[in-house]
Each structure stands twice: as structure tokens, then as C-alpha cells.
Design a protein around this motif. Structure first.
Motif, mmCIF file in Angstrom:
data_model
loop_
_atom_site.group_PDB
_atom_site.id
_atom_site.type_symbol
_atom_site.label_atom_id
_atom_site.label_comp_id
_atom_site.label_asym_id
_atom_site.label_seq_id
_atom_site.Cartn_x
_atom_site.Cartn_y
_atom_site.Cartn_z
ATOM 1 N N VAL A 16 0.837 -1.195 0.000
ATOM 2 C CA VAL A 16 0.000 0.000 0.000
ATOM 3 C C VAL A 16 0.877 1.252 0.000
ATOM 4 C CG1 VAL A 16 -1.716 1.316 1.293
ATOM 5 C CG2 VAL A 16 -1.879 -1.177 1.188
ATOM 6 N N ASP A 17 0.582 2.164 -0.918
ATOM 7 C CA ASP A 17 1.323 3.423 -1.005
ATOM 8 C C ASP A 17 0.708 4.515 -0.139
ATOM 9 O OD1 ASP A 17 3.285 2.672 -3.075
ATOM 10 O OD2 ASP A 17 1.528 2.518 -4.380
ATOM 11 N N VAL A 18 -0.625 4.542 -0.067
ATOM 12 C CA VAL A 18 -1.311 5.622 0.628
ATOM 13 C C VAL A 18 -2.692 5.136 1.049
ATOM 14 C CG1 VAL A 18 -2.215 6.565 -1.544
ATOM 15 C CG2 VAL A 18 -2.006 8.067 0.448
ATOM 16 N N ALA A 19 -3.174 5.673 2.147
ATOM 17 C CA ALA A 19 -4.529 5.364 2.594
ATOM 18 C C ALA A 19 -5.422 6.579 2.423
ATOM 19 C CB ALA A 19 -4.531 4.927 4.052
ATOM 20 N N PHE A 20 -6.677 6.314 2.096
ATOM 21 C CA PHE A 20 -7.715 7.344 2.105
ATOM 22 C C PHE A 20 -8.601 7.094 3.318
ATOM 23 C CE2 PHE A 20 -7.824 7.647 -2.839
ATOM 24 C CZ PHE A 20 -6.646 8.383 -2.826
ATOM 25 N N LEU A 21 -8.833 8.143 4.090
ATOM 26 C CA LEU A 21 -9.747 8.068 5.226
ATOM 27 C C LEU A 21 -10.936 8.985 4.948
ATOM 28 C CD1 LEU A 21 -10.581 7.285 8.105
ATOM 29 C CD2 LEU A 21 -9.074 9.110 8.953
ATOM 30 N N PRO A 22 -12.070 8.451 4.498
ATOM 31 C CA PRO A 22 -13.230 9.300 4.240
ATOM 32 C C PRO A 22 -13.850 9.782 5.546
ATOM 33 C CG PRO A 22 -13.418 7.144 3.142
ATOM 34 C CD PRO A 22 -12.319 7.047 4.150
ATOM 35 N N VAL A 23 -14.197 11.052 5.597
ATOM 36 C CA VAL A 23 -14.899 11.603 6.754
ATOM 37 C C VAL A 23 -16.054 12.463 6.260
ATOM 38 C CG1 VAL A 23 -12.826 11.605 8.190
ATOM 39 C CG2 VAL A 23 -13.449 13.669 6.947
ATOM 40 N N GLY A 24 -17.152 12.394 6.981
ATOM 41 C CA GLY A 24 -18.320 13.166 6.603
ATOM 42 C C GLY A 24 -19.042 13.670 7.824
ATOM 43 N N SER A 25 -20.349 13.464 7.857
ATOM 44 C CA SER A 25 -21.160 13.899 8.979
ATOM 45 C C SER A 25 -22.506 13.192 8.900
ATOM 46 C CB SER A 25 -21.382 15.414 8.946
ATOM 47 O OG SER A 25 -22.105 15.770 7.775
ATOM 48 N N THR A 26 -23.248 13.299 9.973
ATOM 49 C CA THR A 26 -24.659 12.888 9.981
ATOM 50 C C THR A 26 -25.431 14.133 10.392
ATOM 51 O OG1 THR A 26 -24.103 10.599 10.555
ATOM 52 C CG2 THR A 26 -26.359 11.327 10.998
ATOM 53 N N GLU A 27 -26.007 14.798 9.405
ATOM 54 C CA GLU A 27 -26.608 16.107 9.640
ATOM 55 C C GLU A 27 -27.691 16.385 8.614
ATOM 56 O OE1 GLU A 27 -23.134 18.563 8.968
ATOM 57 O OE2 GLU A 27 -23.883 19.073 6.966
ATOM 58 N N GLN A 28 -28.543 17.311 8.946
ATOM 59 C CA GLN A 28 -29.629 17.682 8.046
ATOM 60 C C GLN A 28 -29.104 18.138 6.685
ATOM 61 O OE1 GLN A 28 -30.712 20.739 6.658
ATOM 62 N NE2 GLN A 28 -29.156 22.093 7.562
ATOM 63 N N HIS A 29 -29.791 17.711 5.649
ATOM 64 C CA HIS A 29 -29.557 18.207 4.296
ATOM 65 C C HIS A 29 -30.894 18.570 3.668
ATOM 66 C CE1 HIS A 29 -25.393 16.891 4.684
ATOM 67 N NE2 HIS A 29 -25.145 17.582 3.589
ATOM 68 N N GLY A 30 -31.632 19.386 4.399
ATOM 69 C CA GLY A 30 -32.924 19.818 3.904
ATOM 70 C C GLY A 30 -33.954 18.712 3.961
#
Length: 242
Positions: A16-30
Motif C-alpha cells: 500500500v502506497d497511501v490510505a484514504f480516510l473518508p470523513v463526513g457527517s450525519t446532519e440535516q440536508h434539507g
């Protein structure tokens, strides 16, 4: 390689050359888009970019996404979850440190939520400067990497709704999109001389939306995914070569 789908021996034997760590949220989107929009976007961009990077001989491990972020600004809308910036930074930093423990010492945090940006900048700086941790990390926010479309980023507006129409059209409540537009704010916040007087989104948006969710479609969503993924591949290659 998706870590959640791999065995430990497969990870051990991978180069493995690099890792991706996805981050987001749990929040209102209308009223028309799901609470998990930001995490879904971050994970999809990470997955797409990982495939493209592999074709360019950069091997990527995609970590499981972080679904709860710095989202207290949306607290007045039901279903929103949040943690403090301190807790979020610690969680991200320690996840990066665990990757580094197994020899994955280059990490790109792939972000889908504007409220995470400041905390991620600090977290990645700190882990990169820590002499006790052999790691280098940077933060990448997908909607900052879509060229001339970046200026259309509101909240659950044109860009996010378009991306959802491409990634998961069944999650968009199309029958509510017109109402979402009608209750939306034109811009984020209430500004006087460069100062935003509002701390929470309900202070300036009736339904949590900023921008026009009717303005984009799945074709725009496909273009956004393409632009963000290509940009992430470039960032990953630069991080590996650093």
C-alpha cells in the motif's frame, strides 16, 4: 483495497502506497436529501479515486468512513449528530496513527463536510509534525476540488443534490425538491463587514438548505465526481512522492 472488506493477511501482504480516510457527517440536508449525504460523498470519491490511482500504479487502501463530524451548527434540525472539534481531531489523528503502526505512513483524509475543514487541517498538521509518529497526512475536501463549480457549493443545494442524483438517486426525495428550494437561503450566514453573525444554520435558512437544489442534475453530478476523483488522484500521487 477497502479495509472493511479485506482480511488482515491481505493487508499484511499488500504493498500500500497511501490510505484514504473518508470523513463526513450525519446532519440535516434539507427535506429532500439524507442525513448521511456528506459521508456518502466522501466515501464514493475515495473509492472512485482509489480505482483510478491503482490504474496509475498508486496502490490505495480505503479506510472505513467516519460518519459523525463537527456539525453542531445544524443542531436545531432533527437527526443531526455531532462531536466536539477536540473529539473529532483525536479520533481522526488516532486512526491515522493506527494506519501508520501497520506501515501505511501516507494518508489523505477525504472530507465531505465543510464544518470539518478547520479541525482536519489541525489534525493532519499535528500528526505530520509528531516525531513519535512516522506518518504524513493531508486533508482533501471534494467540493473544493471541482474547479469553477466550487463557487456553487451551498448546503444541500446545486452541487450536493446533483452528486446524489448521480450516486444514489433513490435517496433524493424528488417530490420535495421544489419546496426545499423555496425554503432555502441564498447564501450561508448573515454577513456584516466580513463577519458572519450566525452560528447555526437555522438562523438564516428556514429548512436548512442553502442554494438551489433544482439547479443541477445527474450529468452535473457525474462531472463533479470525475473532477473530484481526478484531483484526489493527483493529491495522492504527490503525497506518496513527498
Amino acid at each position: 483495497m477497502k479495509l472493511s472488506e479485506a482480511t488482515w493477511t491481505e493487508v499484511r501482504d499488500a504493498d500500500v502506497d497511501v490510505a484514504f480516510l473518508p470523513v463526513g457527517s450525519t446532519e440535516q440536508h434539507g427535506p429532500h436529501a439524507p442525513l448521511g449525504t456528506d459521508a456518502l460523498a466522501a466515501e464514493t470519491v475515495a473509492d472512485e479515486a482509489a480505482g483510478r490511482a491503482s490504474a496509475a500504479d498508486v496502490e490505495v487502501a480505503v479506510a472505513p468512513p467516519v460518519h459523525v463530524g463537527v456539525s453542531e451548527e445544524h443542531r436545531r434540525f432533527d437527526g443531526t449528530l455531532w462531536v466536539s472539534p477536540e473529539t473529532f481531531r483525536a479520533y481522526v489523528r488516532e486512526t491515522i496513527e493506527s494506519l501508520a503502526f501497520h506501515g501505511v505512513d501516507r494518508v489523505v483524509v477525504v472530507n465531505g463536510h465543510g464544518g470539518n475543514v478547520e479541525a482536519l487541517a489541525e489534525a493532519t498538521r499535528r500528526v505530520s509534525r509528531d516525531d513519535d509518529v512516522d506518518a504524513y497526512a493531508v486533508a482533501f475536501t471534494w467540493f473544493e476540488a471541482v474547479g469553477d463549480h466550487a463557487g456553487d457549493m451551498g448546503h444541500a443545494g446545486k452541487l450536493e443534490t446533483s452528486l446524489l442524483r448521480e450516486l444514489a438517486p433513490d435517496l433524493v426525495r424528488e417530490e420535495r425538491v421544489d419546496a426545499a428550494r423555496d425554503g432555502a437561503a441564498a447564501r450561508w450566514g448573515e454577513w456584516v463587514r466580513g463577519v458572519n453573525l450566525s452560528h447555526d444554520s437555522d438562523e438564516f435558512s428556514e429548512n436548512g438548505v442553502v442554494g438551489d437544489p433544482t439547479a443541477g442534475d445527474a450529468d452535473l453530478g457525474e462531472e463533479l465526481l470525475d473532477r473530484a476523483s481526478d484531483a484526489l488522484v493527483d493529491v495522492a500521487a504527490a503525497v506518496v512522492d513527498r
